[in-house]
Write a protein that holds these residues in place. Structure first.
Motif, PDB file in Angstrom:
ATOM      1  N   ASN A 267      27.625  45.241  55.109  1.00 30.54           N
ATOM      2  CA  ASN A 267      28.106  44.017  54.654  1.00 30.54           C
ATOM      3  C   ASN A 267      28.054  43.940  53.156  1.00 30.54           C
ATOM      4  O   ASN A 267      28.962  43.107  52.566  1.00 30.54           O
ATOM      5  CB  ASN A 267      26.841  42.629  55.094  1.00 30.54           C
ATOM      6  N   ASP A 268      27.240  44.618  52.411  1.00 30.66           N
ATOM      7  CA  ASP A 268      27.716  44.545  50.966  1.00 30.66           C
ATOM      8  C   ASP A 268      29.094  45.099  50.777  1.00 30.66           C
ATOM      9  O   ASP A 268      29.829  44.881  49.761  1.00 30.66           O
ATOM     10  CB  ASP A 268      26.763  45.510  50.346  1.00 30.66           C
ATOM     11  N   VAL A 269      29.494  46.209  51.424  1.00 31.37           N
ATOM     12  CA  VAL A 269      30.641  46.749  51.328  1.00 31.37           C
ATOM     13  C   VAL A 269      31.790  45.871  51.551  1.00 31.37           C
ATOM     14  O   VAL A 269      32.852  45.790  50.889  1.00 31.37           O
ATOM     15  CB  VAL A 269      30.786  48.092  52.055  1.00 31.37           C
ATOM     16  N   VAL A 270      31.640  45.111  52.669  1.00 31.19           N
ATOM     17  CA  VAL A 270      32.569  44.174  53.262  1.00 31.19           C
ATOM     18  C   VAL A 270      32.805  43.123  52.136  1.00 31.19           C
ATOM     19  O   VAL A 270      33.981  42.652  51.972  1.00 31.19           O
ATOM     20  CB  VAL A 270      32.052  43.602  54.511  1.00 31.19           C
ATOM     21  N   ASN A 271      31.635  42.771  51.707  1.00 36.73           N
ATOM     22  CA  ASN A 271      31.763  41.481  50.354  1.00 36.73           C
ATOM     23  C   ASN A 271      32.461  42.041  49.308  1.00 36.73           C
ATOM     24  O   ASN A 271      33.323  41.334  48.664  1.00 36.73           O
ATOM     25  CB  ASN A 271      30.502  41.039  49.908  1.00 36.73           C
ATOM     26  N   VAL A 272      32.491  43.370  48.954  1.00 34.74           N
ATOM     27  CA  VAL A 272      33.180  43.919  47.849  1.00 34.74           C
ATOM     28  C   VAL A 272      34.418  43.780  48.086  1.00 34.74           C
ATOM     29  O   VAL A 272      35.464  43.379  47.275  1.00 34.74           O
ATOM     30  CB  VAL A 272      32.695  45.367  47.440  1.00 34.74           C
ATOM     31  N   LEU A 273      34.843  44.208  49.266  1.00 31.79           N
ATOM     32  CA  LEU A 273      36.308  44.227  49.705  1.00 31.79           C
ATOM     33  C   LEU A 273      37.150  42.847  49.719  1.00 31.79           C
ATOM     34  O   LEU A 273      38.030  42.658  49.314  1.00 31.79           O
ATOM     35  CB  LEU A 273      36.606  45.078  51.184  1.00 31.79           C
ATOM     36  N   PRO A 284      33.240  45.161  60.240  1.00 32.03           N
ATOM     37  CA  PRO A 284      32.170  46.134  59.938  1.00 32.03           C
ATOM     38  C   PRO A 284      31.775  46.605  61.539  1.00 32.03           C
ATOM     39  O   PRO A 284      31.732  45.775  62.210  1.00 32.03           O
ATOM     40  CB  PRO A 284      31.282  45.819  59.182  1.00 32.03           C
ATOM     41  N   SER A 285      31.176  47.862  61.735  1.00 33.33           N
ATOM     42  CA  SER A 285      30.693  48.093  62.757  1.00 33.33           C
ATOM     43  C   SER A 285      29.295  48.931  62.626  1.00 33.33           C
ATOM     44  O   SER A 285      29.329  50.118  62.084  1.00 33.33           O
ATOM     45  CB  SER A 285      31.591  49.084  63.832  1.00 33.33           C
ATOM     46  N   THR A 286      28.112  48.210  62.635  1.00 36.56           N
ATOM     47  CA  THR A 286      26.882  48.678  62.343  1.00 36.56           C
ATOM     48  C   THR A 286      26.465  49.884  63.378  1.00 36.56           C
ATOM     49  O   THR A 286      25.609  50.706  62.900  1.00 36.56           O
ATOM     50  CB  THR A 286      25.896  47.621  62.253  1.00 36.56           C
ATOM     51  N   GLN A 287      26.845  49.900  64.478  1.00 33.10           N
ATOM     52  CA  GLN A 287      26.747  50.983  65.552  1.00 33.10           C
ATOM     53  C   GLN A 287      27.146  52.461  65.049  1.00 33.10           C
ATOM     54  O   GLN A 287      26.625  53.604  65.073  1.00 33.10           O
ATOM     55  CB  GLN A 287      26.995  50.576  66.964  1.00 33.10           C
ATOM     56  N   THR A 288      28.550  52.326  64.590  1.00 32.28           N
ATOM     57  CA  THR A 288      29.102  53.524  64.052  1.00 32.28           C
ATOM     58  C   THR A 288      29.143  53.757  62.706  1.00 32.28           C
ATOM     59  O   THR A 288      29.466  55.030  62.488  1.00 32.28           O
ATOM     60  CB  THR A 288      30.672  53.443  64.793  1.00 32.28           C
ATOM     61  N   GLY A 289      28.704  52.980  61.857  1.00 28.06           N
ATOM     62  CA  GLY A 289      28.989  52.948  60.385  1.00 28.06           C
ATOM     63  C   GLY A 289      30.362  53.184  59.792  1.00 28.06           C
ATOM     64  O   GLY A 289      30.743  53.706  58.960  1.00 28.06           O
ATOM     65  N   LYS A 290      31.233  52.350  60.626  1.00 27.00           N
ATOM     66  CA  LYS A 290      32.510  52.197  60.319  1.00 27.00           C
ATOM     67  C   LYS A 290      32.956  50.703  59.542  1.00 27.00           C
ATOM     68  O   LYS A 290      32.453  49.733  60.012  1.00 27.00           O
ATOM     69  CB  LYS A 290      33.537  52.744  61.474  1.00 27.00           C
ATOM     70  N   ILE A 291      33.929  50.811  58.976  1.00 30.27           N
ATOM     71  CA  ILE A 291      34.602  49.814  58.313  1.00 30.27           C
ATOM     72  C   ILE A 291      36.139  49.713  58.755  1.00 30.27           C
ATOM     73  O   ILE A 291      36.830  50.763  58.172  1.00 30.27           O
ATOM     74  CB  ILE A 291      34.190  49.413  57.025  1.00 30.27           C
ATOM     75  N   VAL A 292      36.624  48.676  59.343  1.00 33.51           N
ATOM     76  CA  VAL A 292      38.268  48.451  59.735  1.00 33.51           C
ATOM     77  C   VAL A 292      38.857  47.633  58.837  1.00 33.51           C
ATOM     78  O   VAL A 292      38.537  46.559  58.597  1.00 33.51           O
ATOM     79  CB  VAL A 292      38.443  48.307  61.047  1.00 33.51           C
TER      80      VAL A 292
END
Length: 385
Positions: A267-273, A284-292
């Motif tokens: 969520n920190d990375v998402v907020n930065v973007l 974000p996908s917490t299960q896979t560690g991916k962000i689209v």
């Protein structure tokens, strides 16, 4: 003879009185039996000489050499608070000089020299937490604590919608948002409508049209436009230049953070973007560690540069502080009053450029009359402009 004795006595009393009024150098506490508490005249002279040499070296920016002289002066005369305080300040200054040199070495890729300078800084100031942290990082001790860089695992330069290859008829009367959703659904596509879009009542009649024809006609009636988000999803927004600039030709890129699967970290990375790059479509996908990320191509490229270097270096702030002692008694004697408050006005360049040929003083007067600034602020802004 008696007169001479009276005169000598009177001079002696006056001399003692003047000596009592003369300000003395502050002295450190010195108990009985402590070493150096009773320096000889020769030691006092040597201490004064060392102190003077230290001042000259300090003025010449030779801080480490000055530190040695101040240390010698304080050792010879530990009863002097002036020597002791100057020695402590010189230690801080020498440590700061070494840290700045280490920073320059780090920037130039000279890691061995940087480590040596950080160690020298700690020899001057062993309790300097910043030097301790920087040395740890220079030795590689903080790499395990740094977030892992993102990897690009999927890339779609320009997203293209793939509707069902069918034709449909539409006879609709109702809300414009519902129309857009219904038209897209007829071809197996999900329409996501912008929350800022205002709905209105419309009538829509068209027959035997494919997806492109139906969506373009519905967009014309509702004064909107659409852009693909995925192969089976489109985004619909009001047909304005700002929306076209933000949403046209969306690309998609998937980033993978190895070992970064915690919900808070993602969520920190998402907020930065979203805040820094103003990217609205970040999933974000917490299960896979991916962000689209779905955004215009230039935003996608900026996000790639940001995320592939994410966590490479920890944030660093270096303060260069000068401590100044001000005598309030002397200030009052000179009639000087130093301000202890100030106001900063941030006037963007674009705003100044938009003023054009307008009279700046007239604009300031309008701000004063509206209560935006006071008369003191008027003088401050005028001096800046």
């Amino acid at each position: 003879m008696r007169v001479s004795r009276l005169i000598c006595g009177w001079l002696l009393v006056c001399g003692l009185a003047l000596a009592a009024d003369r300000p003395s150098t502050p002295a450190l506490p010195c108990g009985p039996g402590m070493p150096g508490c009773a320096p000889t005249k020769a030691e006092l002279k040597r201490a004064h000489t060392a102190y003077e040499r230290g001042l000259k070296l300090d003025h010449a920016d030779q801080y480490e050499a000055a530190l040695s002289e101040f240390e010698e002066a304080s050792r010879l005369n530990p009863h002097s608070a002036e020597y002791a305080s100057t020695y402590q300040l010189a230690r801080q200054q020498a440590a700061m000089e070494r840290m700045q040199a280490a920073h320059r070495d780090t920037q130039a890729g000279r890691q061995v020299e940087a480590q040596a300078n950080y160690r020298a800084a700690l020899s001057f100031d062993p309790d300097n937490s910043l030097a301790q942290l920087q040395l740890k990082q220079a030795l590689g001790g903080s790499k395990a604590d740094s977030p892992v860089k993102a990897e690009v695992v999927e890339d779609s330069p320009v997203i293209v919608v793939v509707p069902n290859n069918v034709k449909a008829d539409f006879h609709f009367t109702g809300d414009s948002k519902a129309l857009l959703v219904q038209v897209a659904a007829a071809y197996g596509v999900t329409a996501t409508v912008d929350d800022a879009l205002q709905g209105k009542r419309v009538r829509f009649d068209i027959s035997n049209v494919n997806f492109a024809g139906a969506m373009n006609a519905a967009s014309y009636v509702t004064k909107t436009f659409w852009t693909p988000l995925e192969a089976k999803q489109v985004f619909v927004a009001a047909n304005t230049p700002d929306n076209h600039k933000q949403f046209d030709h969306l690309a998609m890129r998937t980033f993978y953070f190895p070992g970064l699967s915690q919900n808070t970290a993602l969520n920190d990375v998402v907020n930065v973007l979203r805040v820094v790059l103003e990217a609205r479509f970040v999933v974000p996908s917490t299960q896979t560690g991916k962000i689209v990320v779905r955004a215009p191509q230039n935003v996608i490229d900026a996000a790639t540069r940001l995320l592939t270097n994410y966590g490479e270096n920890r944030p660093q702030v270096m303060f260069d502080i000068s401590v100044v002692e001000v005598s309030s008694t002397l200030m009052r004697s000179l009639g000087v009053h130093l301000p202890n408050q100030f106001i900063i006005y941030n006037i963007p360049i674009a705003a100044l450029g938009g003023i054009g040929g307008a009279n700046i003083q007239d604009l300031i007067n309008q701000l004063i009359s509206g209560g935006g600034i006071n008369q003191l602020g008027n003088q401050s802004i005028s001096s800046l402009l």
